[in-house]
Design an enzyme around this catalytic site. Structure first.
Site, short mmCIF file in Angstrom:
data_model
loop_
_atom_site.label_atom_id
_atom_site.label_comp_id
_atom_site.label_asym_id
_atom_site.label_seq_id
_atom_site.Cartn_x
_atom_site.Cartn_y
_atom_site.Cartn_z
NE ARG A 239 -37.84 -5.40 -11.81
CZ ARG A 239 -38.72 -6.05 -11.44
NH1 ARG A 239 -38.34 -7.19 -11.53
NH2 ARG A 239 -39.97 -5.61 -11.33
CB CYS B 149 -44.66 4.27 -13.78
SG CYS B 149 -45.50 2.90 -13.34
CG HIS C 54 -45.17 4.74 -8.51
ND1 HIS C 54 -43.92 5.44 -8.97
CD2 HIS C 54 -45.26 3.78 -9.24
CE1 HIS C 54 -43.53 4.90 -10.25
NE2 HIS C 54 -44.27 3.96 -10.32
CD GLU D 152 -42.23 8.34 -8.25
OE1 GLU D 152 -40.96 9.13 -8.28
OE2 GLU D 152 -42.49 7.28 -7.86
#
Length: 215
Positions: A95, A148, A170, A85
């Site tokens: 979510r 994360c 990830h 990332e």
């Protein structure tokens, strides 16, 4: 017993969440730790998928191990590649609920913090080295807005203050939890994380290479 003259790499990963029985980030991290033979002491810690606990658990792991390099890892279901990332953003927008049932929406991670924090890892070299090991990889420009991203943002705050090298990677789902979605075998993820750790231990500058995205 760890060699006091060696650098220490802390590899973090998450517990299962969202109804999955396993989290490939943790399964790969602990398998790598069991087989690691590289030029450093490698230690692993599992983090909860609980917003309210991330900072304190991360702080405890840092105080326990005093690492030179910290690589946080997590699951990105739906991705087909290992993705270092580039940037963490100062927002939580969940979510789904975390493992304690909390689902914060549009809340800052740190009300007084910077809007974003960039990785301290050589993300372009990581992509090159993971690909050279035979595993698909690409740079990611979004770490999401779940735990994360929160851990990534908090980690960079600690790294800035304490002076260690850090960032987030990830990993895809494994076939047992991917359903019809993309996946990588656990052995491939372990191979990739081995390359990630070795690249992160190399202090040389990152590559100047294409790694952007249009969307």
């Amino acid at each position: 017993m760890a060699d006091a003259t060696e650098p220490t790499v802390l590899l973090t990963a998450f517990e299962p969440f969202g109804g999955d029985a396993v989290n490939p980030s943790w399964e790969a991290a602990r398998r790598l730790a069991a087989t690691w033979d590289g030029p450093a002491t490698l230690v692993v810690e599992q983090l909860p998928v609980v917003f309210a606990e991330e900072r304190s658990r991360l702080a405890a792991a840092l105080a326990k191990h005093h690492p030179t390099v910290v690589i946080a890892t997590g699951l990105a279901a739906g991705r087909a590649e290992v993705t270092p990332e580039r940037v963490a953003i100062n927002v939580v927008d969940a979510r789904i609920p975390d493992n304690a049932g909390a689902q914060p929406v549009d809340e800052p991670i740190d009300p007084f913090g910077a809007p974003a924090a960039f990785s301290g890892l050589p993300i372009k070299r990581i992509v090159r080295d993971v690909q050279a090991a035979g595993v698909p990889a690409r740079v990611s420009n979004t770490a999401g807005t779940f735990t994360c991203n929160q851990v990534f943002y908090e980690l960079m705050s600690f790294a800035d203050r304490e002076g260690f090298r850090a960032g987030f990677v990830h990993v895809p789902a494994t076939p047992d939890i991917a359903g019809d979605g993309p996946s990588l075998d656990l052995d491939q993820i372990v191979t990739a994380l081995d390359a990630v750790v070795r690249a992160s231990l190399d202090p040389s500058p990152d590559l100047v290479a294409e790694g952007g995205a249009e969307s």
